[in-house]
Design a protein around this motif. Structure first.
Motif, PDB file in Angstrom:
ATOM      1  N   ARG A 233      38.991  30.951   3.844  1.00 31.76           N
ATOM      2  CA  ARG A 233      40.373  30.486   3.683  1.00 31.76           C
ATOM      3  C   ARG A 233      40.471  29.112   3.006  1.00 31.76           C
ATOM      4  O   ARG A 233      41.374  28.326   3.289  1.00 31.76           O
ATOM      5  CB  ARG A 233      41.094  30.457   5.031  1.00 31.76           C
ATOM      6  CG  ARG A 233      41.512  31.828   5.566  1.00 31.76           C
ATOM      7  CD  ARG A 233      42.534  32.494   4.653  1.00 31.76           C
ATOM      8  NE  ARG A 233      42.914  33.813   5.125  1.00 31.76           N
ATOM      9  CZ  ARG A 233      44.094  34.088   5.680  1.00 31.76           C
ATOM     10  NH1 ARG A 233      44.998  33.162   5.844  1.00 31.76           N
ATOM     11  NH2 ARG A 233      44.359  35.326   6.049  1.00 31.76           N
ATOM     12  N   GLU A 267      34.662  34.596   2.442  1.00 34.47           N
ATOM     13  CA  GLU A 267      35.784  35.527   2.512  1.00 34.47           C
ATOM     14  C   GLU A 267      37.131  34.806   2.517  1.00 34.47           C
ATOM     15  O   GLU A 267      37.264  33.685   2.991  1.00 34.47           O
ATOM     16  CB  GLU A 267      35.678  36.413   3.751  1.00 34.47           C
ATOM     17  CG  GLU A 267      35.836  35.722   5.078  1.00 34.47           C
ATOM     18  CD  GLU A 267      35.790  36.691   6.260  1.00 34.47           C
ATOM     19  OE1 GLU A 267      35.785  37.916   6.054  1.00 34.47           O
ATOM     20  OE2 GLU A 267      35.759  36.206   7.398  1.00 34.47           O
ATOM     21  N   GLU A 268      38.101  35.496   1.925  1.00 34.44           N
ATOM     22  CA  GLU A 268      39.502  35.078   1.956  1.00 34.44           C
ATOM     23  C   GLU A 268      39.710  33.694   1.363  1.00 34.44           C
ATOM     24  O   GLU A 268      40.547  32.914   1.835  1.00 34.44           O
ATOM     25  CB  GLU A 268      40.054  35.143   3.385  1.00 34.44           C
ATOM     26  CG  GLU A 268      40.050  36.543   3.954  1.00 34.44           C
ATOM     27  CD  GLU A 268      40.589  36.603   5.375  1.00 34.44           C
ATOM     28  OE1 GLU A 268      40.419  35.616   6.120  1.00 34.44           O
ATOM     29  OE2 GLU A 268      41.173  37.631   5.730  1.00 34.44           O
ATOM     30  N   TYR A 292      37.067  39.877   0.062  1.00 28.63           N
ATOM     31  CA  TYR A 292      38.489  39.596   0.255  1.00 28.63           C
ATOM     32  C   TYR A 292      38.929  38.287  -0.393  1.00 28.63           C
ATOM     33  O   TYR A 292      39.929  37.689   0.004  1.00 28.63           O
ATOM     34  CB  TYR A 292      38.864  39.579   1.744  1.00 28.63           C
ATOM     35  CG  TYR A 292      38.221  40.650   2.584  1.00 28.63           C
ATOM     36  CD1 TYR A 292      37.924  41.919   2.069  1.00 28.63           C
ATOM     37  CD2 TYR A 292      37.881  40.403   3.911  1.00 28.63           C
ATOM     38  CE1 TYR A 292      37.321  42.890   2.843  1.00 28.63           C
ATOM     39  CE2 TYR A 292      37.280  41.373   4.702  1.00 28.63           C
ATOM     40  CZ  TYR A 292      37.000  42.612   4.154  1.00 28.63           C
ATOM     41  OH  TYR A 292      36.396  43.578   4.935  1.00 28.63           O
ATOM     42  N   ARG A 506      45.911  43.638   3.585  1.00 27.84           N
ATOM     43  CA  ARG A 506      45.471  42.548   2.718  1.00 27.84           C
ATOM     44  C   ARG A 506      46.133  42.692   1.364  1.00 27.84           C
ATOM     45  O   ARG A 506      46.537  43.783   0.958  1.00 27.84           O
ATOM     46  CB  ARG A 506      43.952  42.564   2.564  1.00 27.84           C
ATOM     47  CG  ARG A 506      43.197  42.101   3.793  1.00 27.84           C
ATOM     48  CD  ARG A 506      41.723  41.866   3.478  1.00 27.84           C
ATOM     49  NE  ARG A 506      41.035  43.096   3.127  1.00 27.84           N
ATOM     50  CZ  ARG A 506      40.438  43.898   3.999  1.00 27.84           C
ATOM     51  NH1 ARG A 506      40.448  43.595   5.279  1.00 27.84           N
ATOM     52  NH2 ARG A 506      39.841  44.999   3.602  1.00 27.84           N
ATOM     53  N   LEU A 509      45.653  36.739  -2.462  1.00 28.86           N
ATOM     54  CA  LEU A 509      46.023  35.522  -1.752  1.00 28.86           C
ATOM     55  C   LEU A 509      46.851  34.593  -2.636  1.00 28.86           C
ATOM     56  O   LEU A 509      46.726  34.597  -3.869  1.00 28.86           O
ATOM     57  CB  LEU A 509      44.759  34.794  -1.290  1.00 28.86           C
ATOM     58  CG  LEU A 509      43.902  35.543  -0.275  1.00 28.86           C
ATOM     59  CD1 LEU A 509      42.526  34.894  -0.165  1.00 28.86           C
ATOM     60  CD2 LEU A 509      44.572  35.604   1.086  1.00 28.86           C
TER      61      LEU A 509
END
Length: 519
Positions: A233, A267-268, A292, A506, A509
Motif C-alpha cells: 500500500r 502487493e497493492e 495486485y 479489487r 488503485l
C-alpha cells in the motif's frame, strides 16, 4: 534496470494490519502451489503464527485516527530531538513515543539512534509523529537503527541527506505512513532494507530526479537476501531520472543475490510517473510474490531480471511504456491486466546463460538467464504495441515454457512476435482486433470476439456470452481468484477476468487507496 550497465511509523490504531513475514516458495507450473492468502482492502493482512509482526490484540484496534488525542495514556510526549533521543534510549517493549508536530533539523552524524531497542510482537516500540505528516525531520541524518526488533516508525515527513537503512541486525521493523522525500543526491538510495521480516507500508516515496532507488531490499553478505519482507500500500510517484538505468522505485535484490529465496510480498502498491528506469519493480532474487499492484502512466514495468520461482499475479499495468518482462526459471505469470502499453505487454526473454549457478563469477551473474519452465496464463493484454513478444538479441531461447489461455486484443501491428518457438507450448489463447496474429502457432489460439465491456474503473471485462467463458485449455489448481479478486469457478475463463456480474473486490488503485492517509 536495462539489461546492461551498472547496478547501481505507526500509531496503534493502524496496527490492525499485521504483516505476513514468511511464505513458502512456489512451484511455478500450471499446478503451482497456492500462494499466501490474498488480502483485499476490506480485510486485514493475515497472520502467520509466531512470525507475525503484531498480536491479535492489537489487530482489534480501529483504523484511521492519527491525532495525539488517540495516543495511549502510557505515551511519552517529546518536543525536541534531544528529548526524542532520550526517550528512545529508555524505551522498553510497549513504549509509545510521540513527537510533537513541527520541523526538526537533525544535525551531525549521530542522527536519532535506535540501538538495542527490542519490542515484542505483542508490545512493539512505537515512535510516531503526533499527527500523520505533522512532524518533519530534516538535516543530515534521521533514524539510525542498530540491533533492534519490533520497532515502528510512523507518520513523519523524512527529508534527510542520508539513506534510511534497516540493517541485518534489525528484525521486524515497520516503516509506516511516512512521506519520504530525501535529498535528491546522485546515487543515493532512500530506503534500504537488509533485515528480515521488515514491513514497509502506506508510505509515499516521491520527487527524485537522480540516480538511485526509492526502496531497495538486500541482505547479509554478498549473496543473501532479507527474508519475509512485505511492501504494501505504498505510493511511488514522480521519479524522473533520465539516465540509462538505476532509477527503480523498488529493486528487490541484486544479480549476486538472485539465487537467494527472499519470500518477499510486494502487493497493492501504486506507481505513477515512475520514469526513472524501465523497471518499476525490478526483481533480482527468488521465490517472491508480486501481486495486485497498479502501474500507471510510467516508463517502468514489472521485470523478473534475475532469480527463479516468482509469482506475478493480478497486477494492472496501464497507459505506460513497459509491461512484464521475464528471465529465469519456474515463474508463474497469471491474472495480469495490461492495457495501452506502447511496448510489449509481456516479454518472454532470451538468455546469455542457460542457468545461473552459485559458483558463477560476478560478471557471469550479471548476464540474462534464459527462461525455463515459465507459465504465462490467464492474462489480458489490450491495445499495446505487441501483446506477447520474445527477444532475439541473445542466443539462448526459452525452454519448457507455456503460454496458455491469455486474451490478446490489439488495434494495429501484430499480437504475437516470438522469435524462438521450439521451447514454447501454446494453447487456448483468444485473439481479436485489427492487429494481425503474428507468428503464434495456429494450434495455440482461436480468433473470436471476447465481447469486452468497460467498467466504471475503465477496465474491460468479459460481457455476457463471451466465448472466453469456461474456455481455458488447462486447469490451474493454485489460481483461485481472477484479477478482480473474484473466485475462479469450474473451468477458468480465458484472460484475467472471470465473468461475474458482482462488483469487483479489487480494481486499479488510485492515490486515495495508498500512502499515509489511506485506510
Amino acid at each position: 534496470m536495462r539489461n546492461s550497465g551498472p547496478e547501481s511509523s505507526t500509531p496503534r490504531e493502524i496496527l490492525a494490519t499485521p504483516a505476513v513475514s514468511a511464505c513458502h516458495p512456489p512451484r511455478t507450473d500450471h499446478t503451482l502451489a497456492a500462494p499466501p492468502p490474498p488480502r483485499t482492502p476490506e480485510t486485514p493482512m493475515p497472520s502467520l503464527g509466531r512470525r507475525t509482526f503484531l498480536s491479535a490484540a492489537l489487530a482489534t484496534a480501529a483504523i484511521g485516527g492519527t491525532s495525539s488525542a488517540r495516543a495511549s495514556t502510557r505515551a511519552t510526549q517529546v518536543r525536541t530531538v534531544d528529548e526524542l533521543r532520550r526517550a528512545i534510549a529508555a524505551a522498553q517493549p510497549g513504549a509509545e513515543i510521540v513527537l510533537a508536530d513541527g520541523t526538526y533539523n537533525v544535525t551531525g552524524s549521530q542522527g536519532i539512534p535506535i540501538q538495542g531497542r527490542r519490542g515484542t510482537a505483542s508490545a512493539p516500540i512505537i515512535v510516531r509523529a503526533a499527527s500523520t505528516g505533522g512532524a518533519t525531520l530534516a538535516g543530515d541524518r534521521g533514524f539510525v537503527l542498530t540491533d533492534s526488533a519490533y520497532v515502528v516508525l510512523s507518520g513523519f515527513k523524512l527529508r534527510q541527506r542520508t539513506t534510511l537503512d534497516i540493517p541485518t541486525t534489525c528484525k521486524n521493523i515497520r516503516i509506516s505512513r511516512n512521506d519520504i522525500q530525501l535529498a535528491d543526491v546522485e546515487g543515493m538510495h532512500w530506503l534500504m532494507v537488509r533485515g528480515d521480516n521488515a514491513v514497509v507500508e502506506r508510505n509515499h516515496f516521491h520527487g527524485k530526479s537522480t540516480l538511485g532507488v526509492f526502496l531497495g531490499v538486500e541482505g547479509p553478505g554478498s549473496a543473501g537476501m532479507a527474508r519475509g519482507v512485505r511492501i504494501v500500500r505504498n505510493y511511488f510517484s514522480d521519479h524522473t531520472f533520465a539516465g540509462d538505468n538505476g532509477g527503480e522505485p523498488i529493486r528487490l535484490g541484486l544479480s549476486g543475490r538472485s539465487l537467494s529465496d527472499a519470500g518477499a510480498i510486494v502487493e497493492e502498491n501504486l506507481f505513477e510517473r515512475a520514469n526513472g528506469d524501465p523497471e518499476a519493480i525490478s526483481v533480482k532474487s527468488s521465490a517472491n510474490f508480486i501481486r495486485y499492484n497498479t502501474v500507471r502512466n510510467s516508463l517502468g514495468g514489472i521485470v523478473l531480471r534475475h532469480g527463479n520461482k516468482t509469482r506475478v499475479e493480478g497486477n494492472f499495468i496501464l497507459a505506460g511504456s513497459n509491461g512484464i518482462r521475464i528471465y529465469g526459471n519456474d515463474h508463474l505469470i497469471v491474472n495480469n491486466y495490461v492495457e495501452r502499453v506502447s511496448g510489449s505487454g509481456i516479454v518472454l526473454g532470451s538468455g546469455s546463460v542457460r542457468d545461473h549457478k552459485p559458483e558463477d563469477d560476478a560478471e557471469s551473474r550479471r548476464g540474462n538467464d534464459a527462461p525455463d519452465r515459465v507459465t504465462i496464463a490467464l492474462n489480458t493484454v489490450l491495445s499495446s504495441g505487441t501483446a506477447i513478444s520474445g527477444e532475439s538479441q541473445r542466443t539462448l531461447p526459452p525452454l519448457g515454457c507455456t503460454i496458455a489461455d491469455n486474451l490478446l486484443v490489439g488495434d494495429s501491428g501484430s499480437l504475437v512476435s516470438m522469435p524462438y518457438q521450439q521451447g514454447i507450448t501454446w494453447s487456448g489463447n483468444i485473439l481479436w482486433g485489427a492487429a494481425g496474429n503474428g507468428n503464434i502457432p495456429a494450434s495455440g489460439f482461436t480468433r473470436k470476439d471476447p465481447k469486452l465491456v468497460a467498467g466504471n474503473d475503465g477496465v474491460r471485462r468479459l460481457g455476457a456470452g463471451s466465448p472466453a467463458i469456461d474456455a481455458a485449455s488447462r486447469t490451474y489448481a493454485s489460481v483461485t481468484q481472477d484479477a478482480d479478486g473474484q473466485a475462479r469457478t469450474g473451468r477458468a475463463d480465458v484472460g484475467a477476468d472471470e465473468y461475474n456480474t458482482a462488483t469487483p473486490v479489487r480494481r486499479p488503485l488510485t492515490p486515495a487507496d495508498v500512502g499515509p492517509a489511506s485506510r
